[in-house]
Each structure stands twice: as structure tokens, then as C-alpha cells.
Design an enzyme around this catalytic site. Sequence first.
Site, mmCIF file in Angstrom:
data_model
loop_
_atom_site.group_PDB
_atom_site.id
_atom_site.type_symbol
_atom_site.label_atom_id
_atom_site.label_comp_id
_atom_site.label_asym_id
_atom_site.label_seq_id
_atom_site.Cartn_x
_atom_site.Cartn_y
_atom_site.Cartn_z
ATOM 1 C CD GLU A 454 -2.830 -1.336 2.375
ATOM 2 O OE1 GLU A 454 -2.743 -0.507 3.292
ATOM 3 O OE2 GLU A 454 -3.694 -2.221 2.335
ATOM 4 C CG HIS A 532 -9.541 -5.916 0.377
ATOM 5 N ND1 HIS A 532 -9.798 -7.083 1.067
ATOM 6 C CD2 HIS A 532 -8.240 -5.638 0.584
ATOM 7 C CE1 HIS A 532 -8.689 -7.484 1.675
ATOM 8 N NE2 HIS A 532 -7.727 -6.628 1.393
ATOM 9 C CD GLU A 561 -4.307 -8.035 1.317
ATOM 10 O OE1 GLU A 561 -5.197 -7.340 1.816
ATOM 11 O OE2 GLU A 561 -3.094 -7.792 1.476
ATOM 12 C CG ASP A 563 -12.254 -9.331 1.276
ATOM 13 O OD1 ASP A 563 -12.176 -8.328 0.540
ATOM 14 O OD2 ASP A 563 -11.808 -9.358 2.437
HETATM 15 C C1 XIL Z 1 -5.932 -7.039 8.056
HETATM 16 C C2 XIL Z 1 -6.071 -8.270 8.925
HETATM 17 O O1 XIL Z 1 -6.828 -9.231 8.244
HETATM 18 C C3 XIL Z 1 -6.748 -7.888 10.221
HETATM 19 O O2 XIL Z 1 -6.796 -9.001 11.093
HETATM 20 C C4 XIL Z 1 -5.986 -6.745 10.887
HETATM 21 O O3 XIL Z 1 -6.663 -6.325 12.047
HETATM 22 C C5 XIL Z 1 -5.827 -5.584 9.932
HETATM 23 O O4 XIL Z 1 -5.223 -6.038 8.741
HETATM 24 N N1 XIL Z 1 -4.903 -5.008 3.474
HETATM 25 C C6 XIL Z 1 -3.811 -5.747 3.876
HETATM 26 C C7 XIL Z 1 -3.946 -6.714 5.000
HETATM 27 O O5 XIL Z 1 -2.767 -5.707 3.208
HETATM 28 O O6 XIL Z 1 -2.756 -6.823 5.706
HETATM 29 C C8 XIL Z 1 -5.057 -6.316 5.928
HETATM 30 O O7 XIL Z 1 -5.212 -7.371 6.892
HETATM 31 C C9 XIL Z 1 -6.330 -6.079 5.151
HETATM 32 C C10 XIL Z 1 -6.145 -4.939 4.177
#
Ligand code: XIL
Length: 973
Positions: A454, A532, A561, A563
Site C-alpha cells: 500500500e 477487496h 486478498e 473478498d
Molecule cells: C488485516 C487483517 O486481516 C486484520 O486481522 C488486521 O486487524 C488488519 O489487517 N490489506 C492488507 C492486509 O494488506 O494486511 C489487511 O489485513 C487487510 C487490508
Amino acid sequence: MRTLRALVAAALLCLVPAVSAHAAADFTYDFEDGTTQGWGPRGGGVSVEVTADAAHGGTSSLLTTGRTATWHGASINEPFVRGVGYTVTAYARLVSGQPSSTIALTVQRTPAGGDTTYERVAAATVTDGGWVRLSGNYLFTAESTGLQLYAESSDATGQFYLDDIVITPLGDPTREPISSDFEDGTAQDWAPRAAAVLESSTAAAHAGSRALAVSGRSASWDGPALNVLGRMAKGEKYALSVWVRLGPDTAAGKLGLSIERGSGGTPSYERVVSPKDVPAGEWVRLSGTYTLAYDVDFLSLYVESDGGTFPFYLDDFSMTYVQPKPIQTDIPALKDEVPFVMGSAFTRPDTLGVHGELLARHFNSVTPGNELKWDATEPREGEFNFADGDYLVDFAIRHGMTIRGHTLAWHSQTPDWVFQDADKELLLKRLETHVRTLVTRYKGKIKVWDVVNEVVDENQPDGLRRSKWYEIAGLDFIRTAFRVAHEADPDAKLFINDYNTEFPRKREALYALVKRLKVEGVPIDGVGHQLHLNIEQPPASSVEATIERFATLGVDQQVTELDVSIYTDFSSSYDTIPPELLVQQGHRYKELFDVFRRQAAKLSSVTVWGESDDVSWLRSWPIPRLNAPLPFDDELQAKPAYWGIVDPSRLAPLVRRLEAPAGTPKVDGKRDLEWDLLPDSPLARVGDVSAGFQARSSAKGLYLLAEVTDPTVGKDDRVTFTVDGTPYVVGRSGGPKAAVQRTATGYRVEALVGTGTDVNVTVHDSSGETVWNGKVTPVPAVKLTSAAHCAPVLDGVVDRAWSAAPEIRTGAWIQGTSGATAKVRSLWSGSTLYVLAQVADPVLSEESPNAWEQDSVEIFVDPGNGKTKGYEDDDGQYRVSFSGRVTVGGTFDAGGVKDHVQAVAKMVPGGYVVEAAIELPTIRLAEGTLLGFDVQVNDATGAARTSAVTWNDSTGRAYLDTSHWGVLRLARG
Ligand code: XIL
């Protein structure tokens, strides 16, 4: 079983002669036989005797006098057996004339090889006015000596009575539900964490007539706690639920449910429900599940606030064991059904029980969700902690899974010390040590690393996030992280990972960065797209465009990631999820996996962020709410999302919804302005064909538009519109009441068909067909106005410049039917949009603490006129109160828009004038540009909003959803 074994062992060792005879049943100390029944004094000078002066039941109780220290009291030796859970209840009362104090039942014991511990079993505030019930649970697991249960008082010299002390061994305590309703007038098993005062109160009740009143808290984490040690078993899941309400004189506050667990004296804190808003006067439910993933010798759950020490009430608590459903073994493994590595994020609890089985069955890659982040691996400089990381890596290797290492440098979940007193050199040194240590430790085991996470911010001129990393070290932190990771393990594949890469502006900012780093020779192997997404946005075609774009850089790509949130905004929440939403999600997963399969040559893995809904981070981010973004449900059973990936033919058909605004576009194959007021609804790509679709309603029938992307002309090319069962087929050469025109990427079809509501659009070519199927509802026309090209002076005075622009008026009431209204005009110049609102509102108030309940004007601007459900990054809600106070809404933190407005407000007879200048840097303003646009007037009376009216959006959801705003067209002159 365990109870029995433990009891037999205890009996053999003669550890608890007094209790062993009764061990399988409750044991009661009632003092009715005139003896102290094994209780004796604790502390020098203390005296313990049976008395008839007071009794809770019967005629006698136990009196303790002569105390001179808080830990002095009455005690009994060895009433508990190791490994057996107990509930303990007792009644206490002070001797007449003693000031109120906290009486606690505490266990002292010395674990083998450890220090003596003092564990609170139960506590309550006790007075001389009546008997107070103390109750709690107790279990100890470590071999211990010198175990004693004792009653003590916070008042060093206080004298008290005890009676009816009942110790009840539990069956399998980890399966027994726990509940508290406080109806018996006691705090039941709850005890304060620090100074808090707990009492059963009739001042509020969720059900029945009492709740637990919590006051006198000394910190945000102080409040009611329930000892659940021995009531949860490792690897098992428990459903927790409790109702909370703010206490007297508390206007606002957030409350959540947390767990403190400990082992060997080291506490850890976990949130079951992150603190959530509790509006004054309302009962709010905190509910969630918790899986105990560790061996513990301390386990307590408690309610805390995110700040402050305000009083609150708690009621109707329950904790129930969740019997795990076996995972399905008759469905295909995800990893066998896709042409790339299939991964899931996981944390320690996910490796246990059915979660572990689900992971092992469906995934051949895993990403530790938190355990390799900086806060977990190097909480203090040079103090590395790999306990959880090693555990997860071992789990993965044992199950033949590959591991994505996440993540080496990030602005979040990074301890403060990293940046403390750091100049660039020191920061890079710390980074180098950290990266080298992690990558070296897992060399050969972790083959893919998210080296930086990020780092892009498309709203900055150079596209780089203003993190502490960037502020101190510029781009060099990225260069260093990659260089060192590569040195430490030259075989590891090194990735740059980010979210929103499917949105064009972010995509381009990341693209430019990766390109630059590659040119410099930074050893970057791949780009990770977090993905996401939500149920509506963005379309699968944007994801595909992103993959195709990065492929031109010759880098590997992974989805890291994935979802799919069921929400399109940051504040809505369902109590139960409508089943059709899960079907829609299934189709969304299908469209996404169609893209991934098609692009498999460019994509080496796809990872979902958690295997099942119950463990998703979206249960707590951005707010605690019921979300269900993953392929498996809370019980680990396959959802439509799973079938969308594996076998879409098993999905229930999707009935989409589309509004058809009133309109009469010309059927000539040209795209009239009329069509541009709304975006086309996508028909996702199948084979080589994809399309966008819209409808307008009129007395003559439905006007339909299909913009078809189909690069090759073929004899099979056609669009079939079926309206209430009647098909209208239009080929490339047109048809009756239809017009077709070639476009740069395919062709456009316009048709006027009969009125109807059930619409199917099928776009066909030799490679396949894509379908839209749903209900079309007629709605009023989308309003259109224009902005003249000119810049006003921003001073609250209506200068002549404004007269160049047409005037619109608010008239769509979303609250009430009369009240303040506004006349509105717009201008534009350069990259700025100017809006004038002349508000008729004779009585003005800013009394409410909520900005939207003050007399104010809201201006809504969507630079792309994307009409998305939910806000995009550059969509803004700009609110200006009559006194000129500006508040801005947008996405989660309004990060992309909050600094982009300047406004002046001026009171005038009968109302006020607002002049606002809104910067729109994400697009180039030009004649003909269309902006999504709306205006709302909030009318306050005192501290309440009594009416609200908009120009176009009558849904009342303009603050959440841009899809019903009107349109503003930029004009010349
Ligand atoms: C999230 C975890 O899943 C949570 O348990 C934690 O509280 C916060 O981070 N982008 C990312 C991940 O790169 O590391 C994040 O993971 C979600 C958003």
C-alpha cells in the site's frame, strides 16, 4: 471424562478430603452445624467464627473480624481439583456500621516452578444493609501447591459475614452455556476489571426488569469482566452476545467486547467485537464468535469502550459453544478447479479443527494474516518474535502449501519505535535489519514476499502515499526493502502489493511506479492486487483491464486478498443477510473467476482473505457488522460464492434490477446525451463478447440500448431483447424499430420495444453469449442542469457572474414536506466547480452535535458521473452550515476529497447564502463534461432536523450512494 479422571486422581492423592466425598455434586458451606466447616482465619490477629447474628439461609453464618490488611480474611484449603471447572457462589454482608467495600473471593496458589498467584474468582460491592451474592468460575490447570480460597475486603479493617458458599463442579464446562440476566438482583458472575462498580439495577433493562449498571470506571478498559477460564476449550468456537446501553448523562460512546488471555503471566488482548456506536437511549447488541487458539491459564472476557470512562448498562449476556459442522467432503477442492495456485489468508485459530481441515482441503497456498507484520515480528527494536510465524509456516509446509510472506514494509501495524528519532539513514538501517532477519529466517520456505504494501496514493501529485516511510526516506525505503529482500533470498519472488488497483487512477499510479522501479533495476518480480471488492463495484472488466495493463510490464501478478463485501458503503449493516444477495455474490465470484481463468497465463495465484465468513476481517472493518465476503459460510459450508468459482451452473439464476428513467431518445444508433446521464450496466465478458445496457421508459414503450464490445464482425453477432416474453432480435444490420451503428470496439444497438418489466438481454457471437436478466422499473427522468464557464468571487455576495448559470430549485422532500429550500446555480473554471445556494430558512440552528442536523446545504459531486452504489474515491458530499462550517463525506475517511472544498456562508434576511468552490483534480473539466450532482438542504429546529429536501435524489441515501444524484453539464459562457 476429564472431570472423572481428575477427581479420581485427586481422591488418590487425598488433596481434597473435605470435598472429595461430595465432588460430583455441589458442595455447600452453610455453617448450620455450628462449625466453620474447614474455614479458618487468614492473616495475623484475624478471627473466624460461626455466629447467629446474621444468616443468609438458616440461622448461622461465618463472621470474620480482627482484620488489619485488605488480604486478611477467611480461607479454606484446597477446595478445588486441578483440571476441573467450578462455579462458585457465596453471600456476603458487612457487620452493621461498616462502610461499604468490595468483598472478593480469591484463590492463592503456587504453580510448580512459578511464583505464587492470586486469582479473583468473584467480587461485589457489599454493604451492611443486606446480603450480596458473589459468583464466578474457577479452574486451574498447572500443578500447584498451597491452594487456598479466601474472602478478602478492600476495607483493611472491615468485618463481614459469609454464608451459603456453594462450589459446583461442572460436567464438561467447555460445552456448557453461560448466561447472565441480572434479574436476581446480583452482578451474577461479573466482576470489575479495576475500580468499576457493578450493580444489578432497575434503571434500565433489555429484557425483564434489571440490567447490570457499570459506573466508576477508571479507564476505557475498566468495566465488567467474566472469568471464562475452563469454559472454553482450545480449538473450539464460542458464540458471544451481550446487549449494552449508555449510562445516565452519556450522549455518545462506543462499546465493544474483548478477551484477555494469558499464559505464564503474559497477557494478550483480542477483540471479539470492536467498539461500535451505541446511540443514547438504545440497546445495542455486541455479538461475535471467538475461537480459543492458545493454551491459557487466564481467560476473561470484558466490555470496554474505545475511550472515556462513561457509565453503561449490560444485559442478557450469553456464551454458547458452537458445535462445528463437519466440512463437506463431497465437493471439489477449490485448488483442483482453477489453473493457478489457490490461496487463503489464515491466522492461528484457522489452523485448528474444522477450519484447519477446510484450509488443507481447498487451498495450496496460505498467507499469514497478521503474524509476519512488523508489529508481530519485531515489536521492540531487535526483539524478534517468530512464535506465531513459525507455527503458521510449519502448518503450511506440513500440508504441502506454499506461503505468501505478508508484509515487510507497511505504514500500518508498524510499531512507533521504527520511526522514533529516525533520520533517513537510521530508518533504512532499521528496515534493512528487519527485512534481512525475516527473509533469512524463512529462506527457502517463504517463496513469495509482499515486500512493500500500500505505498501508492493516486491523490498525490507523484502518486506516492505520504506515510512515515515516505516522509523520512522517500522512494528509497522501497528500493532498500527490495534490495535487501533479494540479497537475503535471491530465489524469493518479490511483490509490491496494493488495493484499489482495479480503479483506473490507482492502476496508473501503481503502473508508473513499478515501471520506474523496473527501469532502475529494483528487483521487483510481481504486482499483488489485493482486490477487496464489493458486491457491486468495480465491474469485473476493470479487474481484467488492470491485469492486462500490468502484463505489459512483464511482471508476474497475483490476486492477494480477494473478498467481496456485501455492502457498498461504510456504515450500513444487516441483521440477517438477504439470501438473494448471496446469490448475487455467487455470480460476482463467477465473473471474477472467469477473468482470472482467462488471464491465468499472467496470474500465478489467487488468494482469498480468509477461508470462511466467520473469520473475515470485514466483520470488524471499517465497522463491526455482519459481512459475508468469502466462499464458505460461518459453518464452513460452500456458499453460492464457492459455486460461482467451481460450477456456476449450480447457481440460482440472478434477477438483476434496473431503473428506466422517463426518456425518449432518438432511435438512430447515435448515443444521445440522454443515454450519457447514466452509466451502462455491464454484461460481463464471455468469450470475446461483452456489453453495456440501459433502458428508458415512455408511453411509447421501452427504449433499450446495448453497447456491444465485439471486435470481429460475424454472422452470429446479435442482441436479443426479450421483454415480458416477447423477443426482439437485432443483428448487426438492424431490425424493425431498431438502429445499429458500428463503434470503435463493436457496435451499438438502440431499440424501441413494448412496455414490460421482465427483461432479458442476450448478446451473442460465435465465441459465446453474455446475458443480463432482470426487472426494469420506470422512474422519473434524471434531472439535468448546466454550469456556466466563469469564476465568481467567493465572499457570500451574489455577484453578477452567477446570472450566467441557470437556476435549479430543491423540491424532492426526503424528510418532511415543507421547510427550508434553496435556489442553486453552478459555475466552473479551470479545475474548480463553484456552487451558489440561496437558502430560504428564517430560523437558523447549529445546536445539534451532528452536522447533518444543523441548518446546512450539502453539495454532492461525482466527477466521473459513475452513478455507483456507494462512493468512489473522488466522490464527495460537501456540507456547509449557515455559519460557514464545512464537513465532508465520501469513502471511509473521505481521504480523496476532504481537502478539496472552500466555502463562505452569509446570513441574509430570510435565510443564508452559501458559495462553495470545489476542486476536482481527478478529471479534466471541459465543455460537455458531465458530473454527478445534487444539492440537499437540511432544516434544523433546535437540535433536531425537521426537514430535508434535495434537487434530484429522493431516496434519502445521497450520503451513502451516488446512483440517484442528478447530472450537471459543464457549458461554455
Ligand atoms: C488485516 C487483517 O486481516 C486484520 O486481522 C488486521 O486487524 C488488519 O489487517 N490489506 C492488507 C492486509 O494488506 O494486511 C489487511 O489485513 C487487510 C487490508
